[in-house]
Design a protein around this motif. Structure first.
Motif, short mmCIF file in Angstrom:
data_model
loop_
_atom_site.label_atom_id
_atom_site.label_comp_id
_atom_site.label_asym_id
_atom_site.label_seq_id
_atom_site.Cartn_x
_atom_site.Cartn_y
_atom_site.Cartn_z
N UNK A 96 48.48 47.36 145.44
CA UNK A 96 49.45 48.46 145.41
C UNK A 96 50.86 47.94 145.14
N UNK A 97 51.21 46.84 145.81
CA UNK A 97 52.53 46.25 145.61
C UNK A 97 52.71 45.74 144.18
N UNK A 98 51.64 45.19 143.59
CA UNK A 98 51.73 44.72 142.21
C UNK A 98 52.13 45.87 141.29
N UNK A 99 51.42 47.00 141.45
CA UNK A 99 51.72 48.15 140.60
C UNK A 99 53.11 48.71 140.84
N UNK A 152 51.31 52.26 136.87
CA UNK A 152 50.84 53.23 137.85
C UNK A 152 49.34 53.11 138.09
N UNK A 153 48.60 52.71 137.04
CA UNK A 153 47.15 52.53 137.18
C UNK A 153 46.83 51.40 138.15
N UNK A 154 47.65 50.35 138.15
CA UNK A 154 47.45 49.24 139.08
C UNK A 154 47.67 49.72 140.52
N UNK A 155 48.75 50.46 140.73
CA UNK A 155 49.03 50.98 142.07
C UNK A 155 47.91 51.90 142.53
N UNK A 156 47.39 52.72 141.61
CA UNK A 156 46.29 53.63 141.95
C UNK A 156 45.04 52.85 142.37
N UNK A 157 44.79 51.72 141.71
CA UNK A 157 43.65 50.88 142.08
C UNK A 157 43.83 50.32 143.49
N UNK A 158 45.07 49.96 143.83
CA UNK A 158 45.35 49.47 145.18
C UNK A 158 45.11 50.54 146.24
N UNK A 159 45.53 51.76 145.94
CA UNK A 159 45.32 52.87 146.87
C UNK A 159 43.83 53.12 147.05
N UNK A 218 45.19 48.29 161.34
CA UNK A 218 45.19 48.17 159.88
C UNK A 218 46.30 48.98 159.22
N UNK A 219 46.53 50.19 159.71
CA UNK A 219 47.59 51.03 159.14
C UNK A 219 48.95 50.36 159.34
N UNK A 220 49.13 49.72 160.49
CA UNK A 220 50.39 49.03 160.77
C UNK A 220 50.58 47.84 159.84
N UNK A 221 49.48 47.13 159.55
CA UNK A 221 49.55 45.99 158.62
C UNK A 221 50.02 46.46 157.25
N UNK A 222 49.43 47.55 156.76
CA UNK A 222 49.82 48.08 155.45
C UNK A 222 51.27 48.54 155.47
N UNK A 223 51.67 49.23 156.53
CA UNK A 223 53.03 49.75 156.62
C UNK A 223 54.07 48.63 156.56
#
Length: 482
Positions: A167-170, A383-390, A403-408
């Protein structure tokens, strides 16, 4: 991103670089190992080149003038970088021995090294370039030696980490597309003009319309067709520059050591070693991202081969007057969008890059694509890269544990260089090599927090549970004895 046909479950062991078939599907090649008809191979490879061209030539365009090179010498650096990117891409896609990820993985000049390279060679002319090249060679050889150990980090990349990093890459690439959409040069008078932004919007709409209306192979090359259409529209608008074609040489081989033999300075070597570690971290994340997109998860052996290709390509690059090479994340977005997963398509793109390096006049034709046009297409790609991360994060069990805290935390810290570019301005310049890369900082934070919350804590809890069980057992035995 639409789901792609699966050839195996993620839980299955990933095949090694030399495997060409999937478990249970004897005789059937994985899409990564399939070859396409020549015309499809060429046009799809050209699409990859068009998506990455600006990213390859931008670092030499910045470093050349900074060290004091003439416009002609800077143009030579640009051609050399295209040539070196082609060699690195072939090493990555085709490979030999245990070198190469053998995935549709594009390599090109890394932006991570621009700031330290400018600091090393500023106003030193040919000597500055020679010192830069010497530092890159040493750092690359060190990276090659470290690759078998660095690849073992893959065990620390569960979905909660890989999804965050992808997600960060995108998201980190989107500002590049926005900058291109405005014109690419913040000092230009027309930067951010309505003309530039409208051209980016027109190209974006064309790409989306082509993806919706076309079918089959034409749909797969919608990005390339959109770039061609946008460039044709830009000609009467007046933002297409034909000067590059007029000034380009017909043939120009990147003569080895054109700027003199490499020079070795300790401070420069240390700086570029840091850059190499950053590039290896980003490449590892990119390989994991691409492996999920093409449905061939990258294991330790794949990452080891990919890192060796990165570092070997970077070591060879200065011989032909090129800079450090690493993964190009924008092309991962192209693979995700087109669903063309063949590594031989990207290898064809590598061959085109080599030809562009040998024939500057051909490279100038690619350069005709105005940056606003490229920016419009880039919004879809990145945007496609970010979508793949999501999509990956959707499988990361964010409702469990922390896990949610790690992502945040990882996403928040990874976005700092994008949302507040001057946030780290008071830090030492050497640290900025890492801190200015949101991908690297976000990746490190995600790994550390995943270890802290999902590994160390669990171990302690397991030991406490084991101790409690032991005490209960001893107590029960004592009662029984009495």
């Amino acid at each position: 991103m639409a789901a792609t046909p699966r050839f195996r479950n993620d839980a299955d062991a990933a095949p090694g670089p030399d495997d060409t078939s999937e478990p249970g599907r004897t005789g059937r090649s994985h899409p990564v190992d399939e070859t396409l008809p020549p015309l499809k191979m060429f046009t799809s490879g050209l699409q990859h080149v068009a998506a990455m061209y600006a990213g390859v030539v931008a670092p030499p365009m910045i470093v050349g003038p900074a060290v004091g090179l003439s416009p002609k010498e800077t143009a030579f650096l640009m051609g050399a970088s295209l040539f070196a990117a082609g060699i690195a891409t072939l090493l990555q896609t085709l490979g030999f021995w245990r070198i190469g990820a053998r995935l549709p993985f594009v390599n090109g000049v890394s932006f991570a090294g621009v700031t330290p390279m400018v600091a090393i060679g500023k106003d030193r002319g040919h000597d500055g370039i020679a010192v830069i090249f010497g530092a890159i060679i040493v750092a690359s050889l060190l990276g090659f030696v470290l690759a078998p150990y660095f690849c073992k980090l893959v065990r620390f990349f569960p979905p909660v980490v890989t999804g965050t990093v992808i997600t960060l890459i995108g998201v980190s690439l989107l500002p590049v597309a926005f900058n291109w959409s405005q014109g690419g040069n913040a000092m230009a008078d027309d930067y951010g003009s309505t003309t530039n932004i409208i051209m980016a919007a027109v190209t974006l709409v064309i790409v989306l319309a082509l993806r919706k209306l076309l079918r089959g192979f034409l749909q797969q090359i919608a990005i390339l067709l959109g770039l061609v259409a946008g460039t044709l529209i830009a000609i009467p608008v007046g933002i297409t520059d034909f000067g590059a074609i007029k000034d380009a040489d017909l043939v120009g081989f990147p003569t080895p050591f054109h700027f003199g033999a490499p020079q070795f300075e300790i401070a420069a070597i240390v700086s570029m070693c840091i850059v190499m570690l950053v590039c290896m971290t980003e490449s590892t994340a990119d390989m994991l991202a691409l492996g999920k997109i093409v449905d061939r998860p990258a294991d330790e052996r794949t990452i080891e081969g990919g890192l060796r290709a990165d570092t070997l390509g970077s070591a060879i690059s200065p011989l032909f007057n090129g800079f450090m090479c690493s993964a190009f994340a924008q092309n991962i977005g192209l693979v995700a969008m087109t669903k063309v997963r063949s590594r031989f398509v990207v290898a064809a793109g590598g061959g085109i890059l080599i030809l562009l390096g040998l024939f500057p006049v051909a490279a100038s034709v690619i350069a005709l694509v105005p940056l606003p046009v490229l920016g419009g297409a880039g919004i879809v790609l990145f945007g496609s890269v970010a979508a793949s991360g999501i999509q990956t994060l959707a499988t990361a069990a964010l409702e469990k544990g922390e896990n949610a805290l790690i992502v945040a935390a990882a996403v928040g810290i990874g976005l700092i260089p994008i949302a507040a570019p001057d946030f780290y301005h008071a830090f030492p310049k050497d640290l900025l090599v890492v801190l200015d890369s949101g991908i690297s900082t976000g990746c490190v934070v995600a790994i550390v927090l995943n270890l802290a919350f999902n590994h160390l804590g669990r171990k302690a809890e397991a030991e406490e549970d084991a101790g409690a069980v032991h005490e209960e057992t001893v107590g029960a035995a004592s009662v029984g004895a009495h």
